[in-house]
Design an enzyme around this catalytic site. Structure first.
Site, PDB file in Angstrom:
ATOM      1  N   SER A  58       0.854  -1.194   0.000  1.00 20.33           N
ATOM      2  CA  SER A  58       0.000   0.000   0.000  1.00 20.33           C
ATOM      3  C   SER A  58       0.889   1.244   0.000  1.00 20.33           C
ATOM      4  O   SER A  58       2.109   1.151   0.208  1.00 20.33           O
ATOM      5  CB  SER A  58      -0.890   0.006   1.241  1.00 20.33           C
ATOM      6  OG  SER A  58      -0.090   0.239   2.385  1.00 20.33           O
ATOM      7  N   ASP A  95      -1.024  -1.391  -4.063  1.00 20.84           N
ATOM      8  CA  ASP A  95      -2.405  -1.512  -3.590  1.00 20.84           C
ATOM      9  C   ASP A  95      -2.982  -0.104  -3.360  1.00 20.84           C
ATOM     10  O   ASP A  95      -2.347   0.726  -2.696  1.00 20.84           O
ATOM     11  CB  ASP A  95      -2.344  -2.278  -2.260  1.00 20.84           C
ATOM     12  CG  ASP A  95      -3.705  -2.730  -1.770  1.00 20.84           C
ATOM     13  OD1 ASP A  95      -4.617  -2.881  -2.590  1.00 20.84           O
ATOM     14  OD2 ASP A  95      -3.833  -2.960  -0.541  1.00 20.84           O
ATOM     15  N   HIS A  96      -4.142   0.176  -3.893  1.00 24.08           N
ATOM     16  CA  HIS A  96      -4.823   1.462  -3.679  1.00 24.08           C
ATOM     17  C   HIS A  96      -3.966   2.688  -4.018  1.00 24.08           C
ATOM     18  O   HIS A  96      -3.886   3.632  -3.206  1.00 24.08           O
ATOM     19  CB  HIS A  96      -5.323   1.589  -2.228  1.00 24.08           C
ATOM     20  CG  HIS A  96      -6.394   0.599  -1.890  1.00 24.08           C
ATOM     21  ND1 HIS A  96      -7.691   0.736  -2.322  1.00 24.08           N
ATOM     22  CD2 HIS A  96      -6.345  -0.557  -1.186  1.00 24.08           C
ATOM     23  CE1 HIS A  96      -8.399  -0.301  -1.886  1.00 24.08           C
ATOM     24  NE2 HIS A  96      -7.609  -1.105  -1.205  1.00 24.08           N
ATOM     25  N   ASP A 117      -6.772   3.612  -7.702  1.00 23.39           N
ATOM     26  CA  ASP A 117      -8.075   3.583  -7.042  1.00 23.39           C
ATOM     27  C   ASP A 117      -8.728   4.955  -7.121  1.00 23.39           C
ATOM     28  O   ASP A 117      -8.501   5.815  -6.267  1.00 23.39           O
ATOM     29  CB  ASP A 117      -7.899   3.138  -5.586  1.00 23.39           C
ATOM     30  CG  ASP A 117      -9.230   3.097  -4.842  1.00 23.39           C
ATOM     31  OD1 ASP A 117     -10.261   3.446  -5.455  1.00 23.39           O
ATOM     32  OD2 ASP A 117      -9.237   2.715  -3.662  1.00 23.39           O
ATOM     33  N   GLU A 147     -10.900   0.428 -10.078  1.00 18.23           N
ATOM     34  CA  GLU A 147     -11.979   0.093  -9.135  1.00 18.23           C
ATOM     35  C   GLU A 147     -13.245   0.905  -9.421  1.00 18.23           C
ATOM     36  O   GLU A 147     -13.189   2.107  -9.677  1.00 18.23           O
ATOM     37  CB  GLU A 147     -11.541   0.334  -7.679  1.00 18.23           C
ATOM     38  CG  GLU A 147     -12.662   0.008  -6.680  1.00 18.23           C
ATOM     39  CD  GLU A 147     -12.208  -0.096  -5.219  1.00 18.23           C
ATOM     40  OE1 GLU A 147     -11.015  -0.230  -4.953  1.00 18.23           O
ATOM     41  OE2 GLU A 147     -13.089  -0.044  -4.345  1.00 18.23           O
ATOM     42  N   GLY A 228     -10.849  -6.336   0.658  1.00 17.47           N
ATOM     43  CA  GLY A 228     -11.510  -6.481   1.954  1.00 17.47           C
ATOM     44  C   GLY A 228     -11.963  -7.904   2.217  1.00 17.47           C
ATOM     45  O   GLY A 228     -13.047  -8.134   2.745  1.00 17.47           O
ATOM     46  N   ALA A 229     -11.104  -8.872   1.875  1.00 15.71           N
ATOM     47  CA  ALA A 229     -11.535 -10.272   1.891  1.00 15.71           C
ATOM     48  C   ALA A 229     -10.949 -11.098   3.037  1.00 15.71           C
ATOM     49  O   ALA A 229     -10.940 -12.326   2.971  1.00 15.71           O
ATOM     50  CB  ALA A 229     -11.204 -10.920   0.548  1.00 15.71           C
TER      51      ALA A 229
HETATM   52  P1  13P Z   1      -8.684  -6.836   4.490  1.00  8.29           P
HETATM   53  O1  13P Z   1      -8.660  -5.662   5.392  1.00  8.29           O
HETATM   54  O2  13P Z   1     -10.009  -7.525   4.518  1.00  8.29           O
HETATM   55  O3  13P Z   1      -7.562  -7.780   4.709  1.00  8.29           O
HETATM   56  O4  13P Z   1      -8.537  -6.279   2.979  1.00  8.29           O
HETATM   57  C1  13P Z   1      -7.268  -6.018   2.443  1.00  8.29           C
HETATM   58  C2  13P Z   1      -7.333  -5.276   1.154  1.00  8.29           C
HETATM   59  O5  13P Z   1      -8.348  -5.157   0.515  1.00  8.29           O
HETATM   60  C3  13P Z   1      -6.084  -4.698   0.672  1.00  8.29           C
HETATM   61  O6  13P Z   1      -6.283  -3.955  -0.488  1.00  8.29           O
HETATM   62  O1  G3H Z   2      -6.706  -1.937   1.801  1.00 11.45           O
HETATM   63  C1  G3H Z   2      -5.851  -1.505   2.550  1.00 11.45           C
HETATM   64  C2  G3H Z   2      -4.765  -2.369   3.033  1.00 11.45           C
HETATM   65  O2  G3H Z   2      -5.185  -3.177   4.094  1.00 11.45           O
HETATM   66  C3  G3H Z   2      -3.549  -1.555   3.352  1.00 11.45           C
HETATM   67  O3  G3H Z   2      -3.707  -0.863   4.521  1.00 11.45           O
HETATM   68  O4  G3H Z   2      -3.020   1.499   3.975  1.00 11.45           O
HETATM   69  O5  G3H Z   2      -2.961   0.627   6.333  1.00 11.45           O
HETATM   70  O6  G3H Z   2      -1.275  -0.172   4.669  1.00 11.45           O
HETATM   71  P1  G3H Z   2      -2.671   0.356   4.913  1.00 11.45           P
HETATM   72 ZN    ZN Z   3      -8.193  -2.985  -0.550  1.00 14.05          ZN
END
Ligand code: 13P
Ligand code: G3H
Ligand code: ZN
Length: 325
Positions: A58, A95-96, A117, A147, A228-229
């Protein structure tokens, strides 16, 4: 900034991974990491269970670990994989990503895949920034995840009380307009360890598979991503609470629902919180049982071992990615 291609670091993009996952009826795990023990555990588990893997970083993780160190950690992970035996395909994924600049910086630093995102932006703005990232990524062989729809919980500093489910009517246009390689959708999952506010006697509401089916009809064979899985594994919640923590009403997505999703067009399943819970539970246990211990290896080591077990279980019994390489 010198450009480093992911190919030099030994990573692959997600194209081939998703093609195989779609054909094989399983999902590739995308596990987040922030530190050495987490990446070691992910690599070990995925090599042992012969699963392809997406190493997910992330914006916060990148700031935490330092962008340059992270690149070398990624390379180190690939080298470690060779030592463990037959390497499995691995992608290094942002990620994101919340801006074109962040995505560009990751691409220039050896990431093989990025997520842009723009889900909290108005539709046209989301499509615009997503296309801009695709235009930069594509010539470099980097795959892009977009997304549509907003998950409840925290999405990169944007906190949403309620889900805004993906509107299936938008997906075809969005994919065409932007050229993305995969699409994250909102069908009832949410980020973090407190996914649902359940009243006494209530159970977790099922995911909106009807929306997923509508999406699949409109973009057949297109890779879908589930964020979010985490299942918010209750054994670890109990352990955290037993050893001094306080995580009341933490609840996640039942494994059964994820198994069903993995068999569909869902090719990538994101899991972060379950890894965090494992580490916290084990570290708390060591601190309580051995209060004189102060060597970080003595609590991070057991946490890492437990993480390996948890990731292997996900690959084997939830995502179905074990044995696919
Ligand atoms: P969780 O918080 O459910 O593990 O989701 C992680 C996620 O979506 C990271 O992008
Ligand atoms: O979807 C988010 C991930 O769980 C990453 O979380 O931004 O706290 O590293 P973070
Ligand atoms: Zn996520």
């Amino acid at each position: 900034m010198n450009e480093v291609s992911y190919k030099e670091l030994g990573f692959v993009n997600t194209k081939e991974m998703f093609k195989k996952a779609m054909a094989g009826g399983y999902a590739v795990p995308a596990y987040n990491f922030n530190n050495m023990e987490q990446i070691q555990a992910i690599i070990t588990a995925c090599v042992k269970s012969r699963s392809p893997v997406i190493l997910q970083v992330s914006k916060g993780a990148r700031d935490y670990a330092n962008a340059t160190l992270l690149r070398w950690m990624g390379r180190g992970a690939m080298e470690m994989m060779k030592e463990l035996g037959d390497p499995v395909p691995a992608a290094l994924h942002l990620d994101h990503g919340d801006s074109f600049e962040l995505c560009k910086s990751c691409i220039d630093n050896g990431f093989s895949s990025v997520m842009i995102d723009g889900s909290s932006l108005p539709y046209e703005k989301n499509a615009e920034v997503t296309k801009k990232v695709v235009d930069y990524a594509k010539p470099r062989g980097v795959t892009v995840e977009g997304e549509l729809g907003i998950l409840a919980g925290i999405e990169e500093h944007v906190s949403s009380e309620k889900s805004h489910y993906t509107n299936p009517e938008d997906v075809e246009d969005f994919v065409k307009k932007t050229g993305v390689d995969s699409l994250a959708i909102s069908i009832g999952t949410s980020h973090g360890a407190y996914k649902f506010k359940l009243k006494p006697g209530e159970t977790v509401p099922p995911l909106r598979f009807d929306i997923l089916e509508e999406v699949e009809k409109r973009i057949p064979g297109f890779p879908i991503v589930l964020h979010g899985a985490s299942s918010v594994l209750q054994g670890y919640i109990e352990m955290i609470n037993k050893y001094g923590g306080k995580m009341d009403n933490a609840v996640g997505i039942p494994a059964e629902q994820l198994r069903k999703a993995a068999k569909s067009a869902v090719c990538k399943i994101n899991i972060d919180s379950d890894g965090r819970l494992v580490m916290t539970a084990i570290i708390r246990k060591v601190f309580c049982e051995k209060p004189c211990e102060f060597d970080p290896r003595k609590y991070l080591g057991p946490a890492r071992e437990e993480l390996v077990k948890m990731y292997m279980d996900k690959n084997e019994n939830v995502l179905g990615s074990a044995g696919r390489y």
